[in-house]
Scaffold this motif. Structure first.
Motif, PDB file in Angstrom:
ATOM      1  N   ALA A   1       4.311  -0.804   3.335  1.00 26.85           N
ATOM      2  CA  ALA A   1       4.161   0.551   2.782  1.00 26.85           C
ATOM      3  C   ALA A   1       5.210   0.738   1.697  1.00 26.85           C
ATOM      4  CB  ALA A   1       4.336   1.591   3.874  1.00 26.85           C
TER       5      ALA A   1
ATOM      6  N   TRP B   1       0.830  -1.199   0.000  1.00 25.93           N
ATOM      7  CA  TRP B   1       0.000   0.000   0.000  1.00 25.93           C
ATOM      8  C   TRP B   1       0.868   1.255   0.000  1.00 25.93           C
ATOM      9  CZ3 TRP B   1       0.441   3.361   4.194  1.00 25.93           C
ATOM     10  CH2 TRP B   1       1.066   2.853   5.331  1.00 25.93           C
ATOM     11  N   SER B   2       0.218   2.369  -0.295  1.00 23.49           N
ATOM     12  CA  SER B   2       0.876   3.671  -0.247  1.00 23.49           C
ATOM     13  C   SER B   2      -0.055   4.654   0.439  1.00 23.49           C
ATOM     14  CB  SER B   2       1.184   4.170  -1.662  1.00 23.49           C
ATOM     15  OG  SER B   2       1.615   5.523  -1.629  1.00 23.49           O
ATOM     16  N   GLU B   3       0.535   5.570   1.150  1.00 21.89           N
ATOM     17  CA  GLU B   3      -0.236   6.595   1.860  1.00 21.89           C
ATOM     18  C   GLU B   3      -1.062   7.441   0.892  1.00 21.89           C
ATOM     19  OE1 GLU B   3       0.767  10.322   4.798  1.00 21.89           O
ATOM     20  OE2 GLU B   3       2.303   9.634   3.406  1.00 21.89           O
TER      21      GLU B   3
ATOM     22  N   CYS C   1      -5.849   1.978  -1.872  1.00 21.51           N
ATOM     23  CA  CYS C   1      -5.127   1.232  -0.830  1.00 21.51           C
ATOM     24  C   CYS C   1      -5.767   1.469   0.535  1.00 21.51           C
ATOM     25  CB  CYS C   1      -3.660   1.662  -0.777  1.00 21.51           C
ATOM     26  SG  CYS C   1      -2.724   1.339  -2.280  1.00 21.51           S
TER      27      CYS C   1
ATOM     28  N   VAL D   1       8.248  -1.285   5.651  1.00 23.99           N
ATOM     29  CA  VAL D   1       8.283  -0.042   4.868  1.00 23.99           C
ATOM     30  C   VAL D   1       9.450  -0.130   3.897  1.00 23.99           C
ATOM     31  CG1 VAL D   1       8.619   2.459   4.950  1.00 23.99           C
ATOM     32  CG2 VAL D   1       7.283   1.345   6.727  1.00 23.99           C
TER      33      VAL D   1
ATOM     34  N   VAL E   1       2.913   5.584   9.457  1.00 26.41           N
ATOM     35  CA  VAL E   1       2.550   4.163   9.333  1.00 26.41           C
ATOM     36  C   VAL E   1       1.558   3.781  10.423  1.00 26.41           C
ATOM     37  CG1 VAL E   1       3.415   1.791   9.448  1.00 26.41           C
ATOM     38  CG2 VAL E   1       4.722   3.535   8.219  1.00 26.41           C
TER      39      VAL E   1
ATOM     40  N   LEU F   1       9.013   5.846   4.766  1.00 26.48           N
ATOM     41  CA  LEU F   1       7.859   6.471   5.404  1.00 26.48           C
ATOM     42  C   LEU F   1       8.060   6.464   6.914  1.00 26.48           C
ATOM     43  CD1 LEU F   1       5.071   7.652   4.596  1.00 26.48           C
ATOM     44  CD2 LEU F   1       4.117   5.393   5.007  1.00 26.48           C
TER      45      LEU F   1
ATOM     46  N   ASP G   1       5.877   3.563   0.218  1.00 28.94           N
ATOM     47  CA  ASP G   1       6.452   4.906   0.274  1.00 28.94           C
ATOM     48  C   ASP G   1       7.826   4.763   0.921  1.00 28.94           C
ATOM     49  OD1 ASP G   1       3.891   6.353  -0.426  1.00 28.94           O
ATOM     50  OD2 ASP G   1       3.280   5.337   1.416  1.00 28.94           O
TER      51      ASP G   1
ATOM     52  N   THR H   1       1.541  -6.132   6.166  1.00 36.47           N
ATOM     53  CA  THR H   1       1.394  -4.921   5.383  1.00 36.47           C
ATOM     54  C   THR H   1       2.764  -4.361   5.031  1.00 36.47           C
ATOM     55  OG1 THR H   1       1.254  -3.486   7.336  1.00 36.47           O
ATOM     56  CG2 THR H   1      -0.819  -4.378   6.477  1.00 36.47           C
TER      57      THR H   1
ATOM     58  N   THR I   1       4.954  -4.692  10.557  1.00 33.66           N
ATOM     59  CA  THR I   1       4.697  -4.157   9.233  1.00 33.66           C
ATOM     60  C   THR I   1       6.037  -3.795   8.621  1.00 33.66           C
ATOM     61  OG1 THR I   1       3.318  -2.608   7.969  1.00 33.66           O
ATOM     62  CG2 THR I   1       4.369  -1.755   9.965  1.00 33.66           C
TER      63      THR I   1
END
Length: 162
Positions: A81, A51-53, A58, A107, A91, A86, A83, A79, A105
């Motif tokens: 991220a 996913w992305s912010e 997402c 990143v 997050v 990030l 990005d 999950t 999670t």
């Protein structure tokens, strides 16, 4: 009296925050991380959500997972991220808003995310959302775009009943 107010305020924050920030582990996702995740979850069903912010689809999908996921505790949700670098606060905020109570999670932590895309899947160019489903027998289904809620429920139910 002031100490009691501070204690009560802290207690309210803990109760109202579904993400257990103290136990949340945020790991750097680099080349090889996807293989590491797959190797850690042999003989058990799991889902990896990228996913992305800035991706509204997402956020919608994460909220759907947050709503349904508590019903299927034996299927781990991971999950990631996308990005790069990030910050932890963002997050945690995204996971809290999505009501996802995950313990770890990831990143992206690579200057050139294209390296990670190719490591996850040679055909992936960074399109989001993308979700990888791994059945108990380690069969992988890659889904591009937002997941249909009914299909997600069926897959989760099937994996939980085995």
């Amino acid at each position: 009296m002031m100490k009691l107010r501070l204690f009560l305020f802290g207690l309210i924050l803990l109760i109202c925050n579904p993400v257990n920030a103290g136990n949340l582990s945020i790991k750097p996702f680099i080349k090889g991380s996807f293989t590491e995740i797959k190797n850690q979850h042999t003989n058990q069903p799991f889902i990896v959500v990228f996913w992305s912010e800035s991706c509204s689809y997402c956020m919608k999908e994460l909220a759907m997972f947050g709503k349904l996921y508590k019903q299927f505790p034996n299927v781990e949700l991971i999950t990631v991220a996308t990005d790069s670098f990030l910050d932890e606060k963002t997050v945690k905020d995204v996971l809290r808003r999505s009501q996802l109570d995950v313990e770890k999670t990831w990143v992206f932590a690579e200057q050139f995310p294209e390296r990670i895309y190719a490591d996850v899947n040679k055909r992936w160019r960074g399109e989001l959302p993308v979700t990888h489903f791994f059945s108990r027998d380690h069969q992988e289904i890659r889904h591009m775009g937002i997941i249909n809620e009914q299909e997600l429920l069926e897959w989760l139910s099937e994996q939980s009943s085995q």
